[in-house]
Design a protein around this motif. Structure first.
Motif, PDB file in Angstrom:
ATOM      1  N   LEU A  21      -6.318  23.145 -17.212  1.00  0.00           N
ATOM      2  CA  LEU A  21      -6.605  22.022 -16.475  1.00  0.00           C
ATOM      3  C   LEU A  21      -5.808  20.911 -16.486  1.00  0.00           C
ATOM      4  O   LEU A  21      -5.926  20.017 -15.316  1.00  0.00           O
ATOM      5  N   CYS A  22      -4.558  20.286 -16.670  1.00  0.00           N
ATOM      6  CA  CYS A  22      -3.859  20.028 -15.669  1.00  0.00           C
ATOM      7  C   CYS A  22      -2.645  20.054 -14.878  1.00  0.00           C
ATOM      8  O   CYS A  22      -2.038  18.880 -14.254  1.00  0.00           O
ATOM      9  N   LEU A  24      -4.984  20.771 -12.164  1.00  0.00           N
ATOM     10  CA  LEU A  24      -6.452  20.467 -11.367  1.00  0.00           C
ATOM     11  C   LEU A  24      -6.618  19.237 -11.195  1.00  0.00           C
ATOM     12  O   LEU A  24      -6.865  17.826 -11.960  1.00  0.00           O
ATOM     13  N   GLU A  25      -6.850  18.534  -9.591  1.00  0.00           N
ATOM     14  CA  GLU A  25      -6.926  17.215  -9.677  1.00  0.00           C
ATOM     15  C   GLU A  25      -8.133  17.605  -8.164  1.00  0.00           C
ATOM     16  O   GLU A  25      -7.936  17.509  -7.348  1.00  0.00           O
ATOM     17  N   PRO A  26      -9.415  18.015  -9.164  1.00  0.00           N
ATOM     18  CA  PRO A  26     -10.095  18.018  -8.034  1.00  0.00           C
ATOM     19  C   PRO A  26     -10.984  16.937  -6.419  1.00  0.00           C
ATOM     20  O   PRO A  26     -10.481  15.811  -7.444  1.00  0.00           O
ATOM     21  N   HIS A 269      -3.276  13.572 -18.290  1.00  0.00           N
ATOM     22  CA  HIS A 269      -3.808  13.613 -17.363  1.00  0.00           C
ATOM     23  C   HIS A 269      -4.670  13.106 -16.736  1.00  0.00           C
ATOM     24  O   HIS A 269      -5.195  13.318 -16.065  1.00  0.00           O
ATOM     25  N   VAL A 273      -7.076  11.423 -13.773  1.00  0.00           N
ATOM     26  CA  VAL A 273      -8.360  12.399 -12.966  1.00  0.00           C
ATOM     27  C   VAL A 273      -9.569  11.074 -12.957  1.00  0.00           C
ATOM     28  O   VAL A 273      -9.498  11.008 -14.357  1.00  0.00           O
ATOM     29  N   ARG A 277     -15.042  13.187 -11.298  1.00  0.00           N
ATOM     30  CA  ARG A 277     -14.585  14.553 -11.521  1.00  0.00           C
ATOM     31  C   ARG A 277     -14.111  15.549 -12.903  1.00  0.00           C
ATOM     32  O   ARG A 277     -13.582  16.753 -11.967  1.00  0.00           O
ATOM     33  N   TYR A 278     -14.391  14.863 -13.503  1.00  0.00           N
ATOM     34  CA  TYR A 278     -14.481  15.644 -14.386  1.00  0.00           C
ATOM     35  C   TYR A 278     -15.257  16.678 -15.153  1.00  0.00           C
ATOM     36  O   TYR A 278     -14.918  17.921 -15.155  1.00  0.00           O
ATOM     37  N   LEU A 281     -13.670  18.877 -12.610  1.00  0.00           N
ATOM     38  CA  LEU A 281     -12.451  19.421 -13.645  1.00  0.00           C
ATOM     39  C   LEU A 281     -12.996  21.120 -14.060  1.00  0.00           C
ATOM     40  O   LEU A 281     -11.785  21.590 -14.132  1.00  0.00           O
ATOM     41  N   THR A 282     -14.206  20.457 -14.491  1.00  0.00           N
ATOM     42  CA  THR A 282     -14.441  22.515 -15.137  1.00  0.00           C
ATOM     43  C   THR A 282     -14.902  23.889 -14.159  1.00  0.00           C
ATOM     44  O   THR A 282     -15.895  24.539 -15.580  1.00  0.00           O
TER      45      THR A 282
END
Length: 363
Positions: A21-22, A24-26, A269, A273, A277-278, A281-282
């Protein structure tokens, strides 16, 4: 070629490493924020008929009856020429009382289930109904701007707001103005919270300085108290203890679509973000695996973790972890402070997701 390698006595190991997850920056466009204002996957199939009231808590049965009538009353024309909706079937006069319902109760009594059931039961096209958390609503205003948000939601028949909380003065003024404009446009409101509407903001900021806004918000709703114990713990075993880091890592490699992160690194992280956007993120994550869970040191980090826990719970993503048990994430000071209800909700939801993750570990 086989997609996994069998190891005697262990689960098969995936050839590709789990995601982080770290890493990823959607980016979430504004139109996606609007399109996703529907009940999340966990609550996509719930209905009033699937809610199981506790026989020892008559307020739960009453809530189903009141909300069922409320949904049926939203089946008339959206609004009259004055901007006021015709609420109940044959009645033509607009009501003078509150234009919304506010579900107040503890953690895990089924408030979100009931709110989503109301959304599903309201006889209107899905494009005329919106469902989102309080955080998602304020994020929408940030993405679209105030006036565009009013225009976008003002044509709706119903706005459902889950986890309604006021964390700062800016939110208080913003949401008070937004909901007033939406009510004027004929939008019905429904919300859930662990705090009565007249008590919003207590313990978080100088709420007395914003009493007019808070009282204005309260006037939009009829409070509906729902009593009971957390259904996630009702008749269920205690939360499973944390696993070893080795077990968590092996499970991450053996589970297609799983993520694997060091807990302190993930907390860092999340600070980079935006909480809006969480959910993104998933996207595509089937399980979240965390190593070295430790106490959360500061309130800002803790509140970000609460939002992540909510999004994981909404999406039914199991959480497998090593380190500290989830009921020891937050300090006594946090659990006794102004955000205590958020932290208890996060503990409750993470505990439920930890139970869901038990099957990921090879026995």
């Amino acid at each position: 070629m086989s997609s996994s390698t069998a190891v005697p006595g262990q689960s098969p190991i995936a050839e590709t490493a789990p995601q982080s997850l770290c890493a990823l920056e959607p980016r979430v466009p504004a139109d996606r924020l609007v399109a996703e204002m529907v009940p999340p996957p966990r609550f996509d199939s719930v209905r009033f008929e699937t809610y199981e009231p506790d026989p020892d808590q008559p307020s739960q049965r009453e809530a189903v009856e009141v909300l069922s009538s409320f949904a049926a009353g939203l089946g008339g024309a959206h609004a009259t020429g004055t901007g006021r909706r015709r609420w109940f079937g044959k009645k033509t006069a607009a009501p003078t009382g509150p234009r919304g319902v506010y579900l107040d109760g503890g953690y895990g009594v089924g408030k979100t289930h009931l709110l989503a059931s109301l959304w599903h039961a309201t006889p209107a096209d899905p494009s005329l109904k919106a469902f989102g958390t309080f955080v998602e609503l304020t994020n929408l205003v940030g993405a679209l701007g105030f006036q565009q948000t009013v225009q976008t939601l003002g044509g709706h028949r119903l706005l459902c707001i889950d986890e309604f909380e006021l964390d700062d003065p800016g939110d208080t003024v913003l949401v008070s103005s937004l909901l007033s404009r939406l009510v004027e446009a004929g939008v019905a409101l429904a919300a859930t919270s662990n705090t009565l509407p007249g008590k919003l903001g207590e313990g978080r900021f100088a709420a007395a300085d914003f009493l007019r806004e808070i009282q204005g918000l309260s006037a939009h709703f009829r409070p509906l108290r729902i009593d009971g114990e957390d259904y996630r713990h009702r008749g269920l075993p205690e939360a499973p203890p944390p696993y070893s880091s080795d077990q968590v890592t092996k499970a991450a490699y053996a589970t297609a679509g799983a993520s694997l992160d060091d807990f302190p690194a993930l907390l860092g992280h999340l600070a980079r973000v935006h909480p809006s956007r969480y959910g993104a993120l998933t996207d595509g994550i089937t399980a979240v695996c965390l190593t070295d869970v430790e106490p959360v040191r500061d309130q800002s980090t803790a509140l970000r973790l609460v939002v992540l826990a909510d999004r994981l719970y909404d999406r039914e993503v199991p959480v497998l972890a090593s380190g500290l048990p989830f009921d020891r994430l937050f300090s006594d000071e946090m659990l006794n402070g102004g955000y205590r209800k958020k932290y208890f909700r996060a503990i409750s939801r993470l505990t439920a997701l930890a139970r869901d993750a038990k099957g990921l570990v090879a026995q």
